[in-house]
Write an enzyme that holds these catalytic residues in place. Structure first.
Site, PDB file in Angstrom:
ATOM      1  N   ASP A  13       0.809  -1.225   0.000  1.00  0.00           N
ATOM      2  CA  ASP A  13       0.000   0.000   0.000  1.00  0.00           C
ATOM      3  C   ASP A  13       0.839   1.271   0.000  1.00  0.00           C
ATOM      4  OD1 ASP A  13      -2.250  -1.660   0.136  1.00  0.00           O
ATOM      5  OD2 ASP A  13      -2.154  -1.710   2.317  1.00  0.00           O
ATOM      6  N   LYS A  16       1.739   1.989  -5.152  1.00  0.00           N
ATOM      7  CA  LYS A  16       2.272   1.398  -6.399  1.00  0.00           C
ATOM      8  C   LYS A  16       1.338   1.668  -7.572  1.00  0.00           C
ATOM      9  CE  LYS A  16       2.337  -2.573  -4.263  1.00  0.00           C
ATOM     10  NZ  LYS A  16       2.101  -2.169  -2.864  1.00  0.00           N
ATOM     11  N   GLY A  40      -4.627  -4.383  -3.719  1.00  0.00           N
ATOM     12  CA  GLY A  40      -5.624  -3.365  -4.049  1.00  0.00           C
ATOM     13  C   GLY A  40      -4.846  -2.125  -4.440  1.00  0.00           C
ATOM     14  N   HIS A  41      -4.854  -1.782  -5.708  1.00  0.00           N
ATOM     15  CA  HIS A  41      -4.047  -0.670  -6.211  1.00  0.00           C
ATOM     16  C   HIS A  41      -4.976   0.453  -6.674  1.00  0.00           C
ATOM     17  CE1 HIS A  41      -0.435  -3.536  -7.090  1.00  0.00           C
ATOM     18  NE2 HIS A  41      -0.835  -3.561  -5.844  1.00  0.00           N
ATOM     19  N   GLN A 225       1.926  -6.109  -3.045  1.00  0.00           N
ATOM     20  CA  GLN A 225       2.384  -6.214  -1.666  1.00  0.00           C
ATOM     21  C   GLN A 225       3.682  -5.408  -1.479  1.00  0.00           C
ATOM     22  OE1 GLN A 225       1.425  -9.595  -3.207  1.00  0.00           O
ATOM     23  NE2 GLN A 225      -0.542  -8.732  -2.710  1.00  0.00           N
TER      24      GLN A 225
HETATM   25  P1  GDP Z   1      -0.788   0.220  -3.529  1.00  0.00           P
HETATM   26  O1  GDP Z   1      -1.390  -1.035  -3.031  1.00  0.00           O
HETATM   27  O2  GDP Z   1       0.691   0.293  -3.269  1.00  0.00           O
HETATM   28  O3  GDP Z   1      -1.120   0.515  -4.966  1.00  0.00           O
HETATM   29  O4  GDP Z   1      -1.423   1.397  -2.655  1.00  0.00           O
HETATM   30  P2  GDP Z   1      -2.996   1.565  -2.299  1.00  0.00           P
HETATM   31  O5  GDP Z   1      -3.688   2.062  -3.502  1.00  0.00           O
HETATM   32  O6  GDP Z   1      -3.509   0.356  -1.634  1.00  0.00           O
HETATM   33  O7  GDP Z   1      -2.902   2.663  -1.168  1.00  0.00           O
HETATM   34  C1  GDP Z   1      -2.386   3.929  -1.401  1.00  0.00           C
HETATM   35  C2  GDP Z   1      -3.497   4.947  -1.106  1.00  0.00           C
HETATM   36  O8  GDP Z   1      -2.929   6.239  -1.020  1.00  0.00           O
HETATM   37  C3  GDP Z   1      -4.511   5.047  -2.215  1.00  0.00           C
HETATM   38  O9  GDP Z   1      -5.748   5.409  -1.639  1.00  0.00           O
HETATM   39  C4  GDP Z   1      -3.995   6.173  -3.100  1.00  0.00           C
HETATM   40  O10 GDP Z   1      -5.020   6.852  -3.806  1.00  0.00           O
HETATM   41  C5  GDP Z   1      -3.404   7.072  -2.057  1.00  0.00           C
HETATM   42  N1  GDP Z   1      -2.220   7.848  -2.494  1.00  0.00           N
HETATM   43  C6  GDP Z   1      -1.224   7.496  -3.338  1.00  0.00           C
HETATM   44  N2  GDP Z   1      -0.276   8.442  -3.377  1.00  0.00           N
HETATM   45  C7  GDP Z   1      -0.696   9.422  -2.544  1.00  0.00           C
HETATM   46  C8  GDP Z   1      -0.130  10.661  -2.120  1.00  0.00           C
HETATM   47  O11 GDP Z   1       0.966  11.056  -2.513  1.00  0.00           O
HETATM   48  N3  GDP Z   1      -0.850  11.394  -1.223  1.00  0.00           N
HETATM   49  C9  GDP Z   1      -2.053  10.988  -0.727  1.00  0.00           C
HETATM   50  N4  GDP Z   1      -2.673  11.776   0.140  1.00  0.00           N
HETATM   51  N5  GDP Z   1      -2.615   9.824  -1.105  1.00  0.00           N
HETATM   52  C10 GDP Z   1      -1.928   9.056  -1.981  1.00  0.00           C
HETATM   53  P1  IMO Z   2      -0.966  -4.247  -2.159  1.00  0.00           P
HETATM   54  O1  IMO Z   2      -0.514  -4.811  -3.484  1.00  0.00           O
HETATM   55  C1  IMO Z   2      -1.061  -4.696   2.188  1.00  0.00           C
HETATM   56  C2  IMO Z   2      -1.198  -8.795   3.749  1.00  0.00           C
HETATM   57  C3  IMO Z   2      -2.464  -9.230   4.475  1.00  0.00           C
HETATM   58  C4  IMO Z   2      -1.883 -10.189   5.498  1.00  0.00           C
HETATM   59  C5  IMO Z   2      -0.765 -10.860   4.704  1.00  0.00           C
HETATM   60  C6  IMO Z   2      -1.128 -12.225   4.121  1.00  0.00           C
HETATM   61  O2  IMO Z   2      -2.265  -3.533  -2.218  1.00  0.00           O
HETATM   62  O3  IMO Z   2       0.131  -3.474  -1.507  1.00  0.00           O
HETATM   63  P2  IMO Z   2      -2.642 -12.930   2.051  1.00  0.00           P
HETATM   64  O4  IMO Z   2      -4.101 -12.731   1.793  1.00  0.00           O
HETATM   65  O5  IMO Z   2      -1.747 -12.349   1.017  1.00  0.00           O
HETATM   66  O6  IMO Z   2      -2.306 -14.372   2.351  1.00  0.00           O
HETATM   67  O7  IMO Z   2      -2.364 -12.139   3.429  1.00  0.00           O
HETATM   68  O8  IMO Z   2      -0.429  -9.975   3.648  1.00  0.00           O
HETATM   69  N1  IMO Z   2      -1.404  -8.264   2.392  1.00  0.00           N
HETATM   70  C7  IMO Z   2      -1.313  -6.968   2.072  1.00  0.00           C
HETATM   71  N2  IMO Z   2      -1.125  -5.883   2.841  1.00  0.00           N
HETATM   72  N3  IMO Z   2      -1.167  -4.565   0.852  1.00  0.00           N
HETATM   73  C8  IMO Z   2      -1.321  -5.647   0.066  1.00  0.00           C
HETATM   74  O9  IMO Z   2      -1.274  -5.573  -1.289  1.00  0.00           O
HETATM   75  C9  IMO Z   2      -1.447  -6.914   0.664  1.00  0.00           C
HETATM   76  N4  IMO Z   2      -1.647  -8.163   0.192  1.00  0.00           N
HETATM   77  C10 IMO Z   2      -1.588  -8.972   1.254  1.00  0.00           C
HETATM   78  O10 IMO Z   2      -3.105  -8.140   5.091  1.00  0.00           O
HETATM   79  O11 IMO Z   2      -1.284  -9.478   6.544  1.00  0.00           O
HETATM   80 MG    MG Z   3      -2.935  -1.671  -1.778  1.00  0.00          MG
END
Ligand code: GDP
Ligand code: IMO
Ligand code: MG
Length: 432
Positions: A13, A16, A40-41, A225
């Site tokens: 998170d 990416k 979840g991206h 991840q």
């Molecule tokens: P990922 O799994 O690495 O793709 O990240 P996620 O999408 O799960 O979580 C990142 C969250 O932060 C998302 O809700 C993005 O919209 C948000 N986000 C990404 N970059 C920024 C930033 O520079 N500032 C803020 N405030 N939010 C951001």
């Molecule tokens: P992105 O790509 C954050 C965590 C789960 C749990 C552990 C194992 O959005 O960064 P699993 O279901 O993979 O067997 O769970 O890994 N986990 C993540 N945490 N971002 C993710 O993906 C994750 N994918 C799995 O919360 O702790």
């Molecule tokens: Mg994510």
């Protein structure tokens, strides 16, 4: 031509999806190589949020080819739902721009039941998985009992493979996990239509990437991840079941290491974690709550509240080495605006020792106390800044300090969720 891998340096998170969407402007091919719909991206374009779990984050841009590599585990029902959702929002998705490796493994209904059943049995000791069947699917892959896309699209083989595994799965589900069991006819009824829907998208992804490389196209590999959730390098057993590190872009897509030219490490300006497991810099105070709220730190897949803490440079440096990072992308810098003093963890105190390398033993990590360096914060809203020189001096100092501690150049700074809220200091694909 250059091929770049984007990976998370922390516990996922890091943003990416956003950075892949930004870099996809330059790339032609965008490839997922591991994980599944545990990811979840999030991308935000013109104020509109899109969350993708399986489809690479380049899909919002026209004239790109998005590929799911052999290393990904795919729940076909979730994939079809995601395709439908994107199409409903006007995104074109057809075999010209979206393909899945014939070697990618399928998440089956029993994988999800096993994931849930095991977590239930573990009680307090549960991992906190996403419950998507990821671990049990990779387990079947490694024990050579998995079902792949090339099997799915051949109904006879699919039925044979399913028949050979169901007896054992049902025994385990019923007698050991005390869970509901699965029914062959019901699985066939659900999965055979998936086969028909996805057949046109199934391809030899390794060959497609090789052709792209030969044609001089840029390829962008999108990690899921983060390094500290990696099955080998993470906080085992509180990890996911795949290799999340850059090296796996090769195995998970079918390309050799000589074809990778850069690795971007995603660094959230603080640290978050969803699920269980150690988080040395975790904050259980008002600042932690403030970061969680301002950063909207809720899991994009399960909606769980993300645990928050200060930036941990022991973690980021560990990732720099394991992934051979060539550049950093710092995200969510804007979330830190308004905090008077910022802490960066530079080492751990473990009993009498000062540790500068991330420990492998969980028991040691759990007892580590962060050693902090304090930096002055800034109060300005930075979400509209487009040029690094316009950032408040203390924000620039914070970024510079990260760069020094990791000995890797910062190439991208993200100051908001939107595609345009991005300061690109250096395009990782080079000058095009
Ligand atoms: P990922 O799994 O690495 O793709 O990240 P996620 O999408 O799960 O979580 C990142 C969250 O932060 C998302 O809700 C993005 O919209 C948000 N986000 C990404 N970059 C920024 C930033 O520079 N500032 C803020 N405030 N939010 C951001
Ligand atoms: P992105 O790509 C954050 C965590 C789960 C749990 C552990 C194992 O959005 O960064 P699993 O279901 O993979 O067997 O769970 O890994 N986990 C993540 N945490 N971002 C993710 O993906 C994750 N994918 C799995 O919360 O702790
Ligand atoms: Mg994510």
């Amino acid at each position: 031509m250059s091929n770049i891998v984007v990976i998370g340096t922390q516990w996922g998170d890091e943003g990416k999806g956003k950075v892949v969407d930004v870099l996809a402007e330059t790339a032609r091919f965008i490839v997922r190589f591991q994980g599944g719909n545990n990811a979840g991206h999030t991308m935000v374009v013109d104020g509109e949020p899109f969350i993708s779990h399986l489809i690479p984050s380049g899909i919002l841009r026209p004239n790109k080819v998005c590929l799911i590599g052999n290393g990904v585990v795919v729940d076909p029902g979730v994939l079809i739902e995601e395709i439908r959702h994107l199409r409903d929002r006007g995104i074109s998705l057809d075999p010209d721009n979206f393909l899945i490796s014939e070697n990618a493994h399928l998440i089956m209904p029993y994988h999800k039941l096993i994931d849930h059943g095991r977590e239930r049995l573990k009680g307090d000791k549960k991992i906190g998985t996403t419950g998507r069947g990821i671990g049990p699917c990779y387990e079947d892959k490694v024990t050579r009992r998995g079902i792949r896309f090339c099997d799915l699209i051949n109904p006879e083989i699919f039925q044979q493979k399913l028949s050979s595994i169901l007896g054992e799965k049902n025994l385990y589900l019923k007698d050991f996990l005390k869970s509901e069991t699965v029914d062959k006819a019901a699985i066939l009824e659900e999965y055979l239509p998936y086969a028909n829907a996805l057949r046109p998208h199934v391809a030899n992804v390794s060959v497609l990437i090789s052709q792209a490389v030969k044609a001089g196209d840029h390829v962008l590999f999108e990690g899921a991840q983060g390094t500290h959730l990696d099955i080998d390098h993470g906080t085992y057993p509180y990890v996911t079941s795949s290799n999340t590190v850059a090296g796996n872009a090769c195995c998970g897509a079918g390309i050799g290491p000589t074809q990778i030219h850069g690795v971007i490490g995603m660094v959230k300006a603080y640290t978050t974690r969803v699920g269980r497991g150690p988080l040395p810099t975790e904050l259980h105070d008002e600042i932690g709550d403030r970061i969680q709220q301002k950063g909207a730190e809720f899991g994009a897949t399960t909606g769980r509240r993300r645990r928050c803490g200060w930036l941990d440079m022991v973690v980021v440096r560990n990732s720099a080495r394991i992934n051979s990072l060539t550049g950093l992308a710092i995200t969510k810098l804007d979330v830190l605006s308004g905090i008077e003093n910022l802490m960066i963890c530079t080492a751990y105190r473990y009993k009498q020792d000062r540790l500068t390398e991330f420990p492998s033993a969980l028991g040691v990590l759990e007892e580590c106390e962060p050693i902090y360096e304090e930096l002055p914060g800034w109060s300005e809203d930075i979400t509209a800044i487009q040029d690094v020189d316009d950032l408040p001096e203390n924000a620039r100092t914070y970024v510079k300090r990260i760069e020094e501690l990791v000995e890797t150049p910062v190439q991208i700074i993200s100051v908001g969720p939107g595609r345009n809220q991005t300061i690109v200091l250096q395009n990782p694909f080079g000058s095009i």
